[in-house]
Design an enzyme around this catalytic site. Structure first.
Site, PDB file in Angstrom:
ATOM      1  CG  HIS A  20      64.268  39.659  50.552  1.00  0.00           C
ATOM      2  ND1 HIS A  20      65.011  40.821  50.977  1.00  0.00           N
ATOM      3  CD2 HIS A  20      63.756  39.533  51.594  1.00  0.00           C
ATOM      4  CE1 HIS A  20      64.732  41.322  51.810  1.00  0.00           C
ATOM      5  NE2 HIS A  20      63.888  40.653  52.406  1.00  0.00           N
ATOM      6  CD  GLU A 205      59.552  45.624  54.115  1.00  0.00           C
ATOM      7  OE1 GLU A 205      60.910  45.926  54.952  1.00  0.00           O
ATOM      8  OE2 GLU A 205      58.946  44.556  54.674  1.00  0.00           O
ATOM      9  CG  ASP A 283      60.466  39.462  53.409  1.00  0.00           C
ATOM     10  OD1 ASP A 283      61.680  39.139  54.078  1.00  0.00           O
ATOM     11  OD2 ASP A 283      59.613  40.432  53.433  1.00  0.00           O
TER      12      ASP A 283
HETATM   13 ZN   LIG Z   1      63.152  40.867  54.707  1.00  0.00          ZN
END
Ligand SMILES: [Zn+2]
Length: 345
Positions: A20, A205, A283
């Site tokens: 990710h 999320e 991320d």
């Molecule tokens: Zn993401």
């Protein structure tokens, strides 16, 4: 029982897969500064200081995050810049012990500078192959659509991804989960899955179990980007575990975007005890000031011993789409890591 026998093993040396990571968000701060200077672009101070972004988990907070992301993306206006960012992302992953990187790219943002969506993706795929050869890190590309655009745009991207299945390993959906209607992206994900690509949308999320259920029902995910909010609903979590859906858990990102108070509040223990397959990820390290290795340090800080950290790394490898020989080599490396004597404290 702790297997550390009074010492700690070096997490950098633990083979792992990084599943990710977003293209622009992976950029080194120094690279951002150099590219901005070359172009005479003034960057917001929040992008150039060393303070991790911190916003509320509201639309306003997301807007602040997105504005920063857009400011960073503004420097990525050429093939050379794209190649540099990708290569540095692979180099940085290599330095943190990642043996498999699956990088998410929405080629829409870069297409205007390089002659269209297809050339934008071709540049990414070509550089990914070059960087893989140079570093030894196995690299797969995930084409990601955005919830801020029409579902038909997602279908266009899914067809592009499908035509490039092989070096493209997955299809994603990112941006503010509160935008768009999940079911309307179903046809795009069907195109991707039929081409043999992994379905790897964001979900769970900013929004809770209800939304995760929606994503699972309509997009047939192999992995969920984040998915941590599934921890709030044991039945949903059981369903995810039974379906073998991996969770790309990004503690520092969750803390920056206000999903959690701090990275250490990540419900890792609950997810692991439920049997979830987890892949820790960074991320957008450019904005969150925290890279892959830091996520493993967070897991160690919340009480994961070396055997459990090795299992986290192993599960990241298992839920990756790395070729089987790469998986076996990395999993062997994880076993060797755990079998070696820890460093003295
Ligand atoms: Zn993401």
């Amino acid at each position: 029982m702790s297997l550390t026998r009074g010492g700690l093993r070096d997490l950098q040396a633990l083979p792992k897969a990084h599943l990710h990571l977003h293209f622009t968000g992976s950029m080194r701060q120094q690279t951002l500064l150099e590219l901005a200077a070359e172009r005479g672009i003034r960057l917001p101070r929040s992008l150039t200081d060393d303070v991790a972004l911190q916003v509320e988990p509201t639309r306003r907070g997301w807007f602040r995050f997105q504005r920063q992301y857009d400011a960073a993306r503004a420097v990525v206006d050429s093939e050379a810049a794209m190649r540099r960012i990708l290569h540095e992302a692979v180099l940085d992953d290599a330095a943190e012990g990642s043996g498999r990187l699956e990088l998410q790219v929405d080629p829409t943002s870069y297409a205007p500078f390089v002659g269209g969506l297809t050339p934008a993706l071709e540049i990414v795929l070509d550089q990914a192959a070059l960087s893989e050869r140079e570093t030894g890190v196995s690299v797969g590309i995930i084409v990601a659509a955005s919830r801020t655009r029409h579902p038909l745009d997602a279908r266009t991207l899914a067809r592009l991804a499908a035509r490039n299945a092989g070096p493209v390993v997955g299809f994603g959906l990112s941006n503010d989960e509160r935008r768009g209607t999940t079911a309307e992206y179903g046809p795009a994900f069907r195109i991707a899955r039929e081409a043999g690509l992994l379905s790897v949308p964001h979900g769970g999320e900013l929004l809770g179990p209800e939304h995760v259920r929606d994503v699972v029902d309509h997009l047939g995910p192999h992995r969920l980007g984040h998915g941590v909010r599934a921890a709030e609903d044991p039945r949903l979590l059981d369903r995810i575990v039974e379906a073998g859906i991996g969770l790309e858990v990004c503690p520092a990102s969750n803390a920056s975007l206000g999903v959690l108070d701090t990275a250490a509040d990540v419900p890792l223990r609950r997810l692991v005890e439920a049997g979830a397959q987890i892949a820790l990820g960074a991320d957008d390290p450019l904005l969150f000031g925290s890279r892959l290795l830091d996520q493993y340090e967070t897991a160690r800080a919340v009480g994961f011993d070396d055997a459990e950290l090795a299992e986290l790394a192993a599960s990241s490898i298992r839920v990756s789409s790395a070729p089987e020989p790469v998986k076996q080599r990395l999993l062997g490396g994880v076993r060797d890591w755990l079998a070696a004597e820890p460093l003295p404290r």
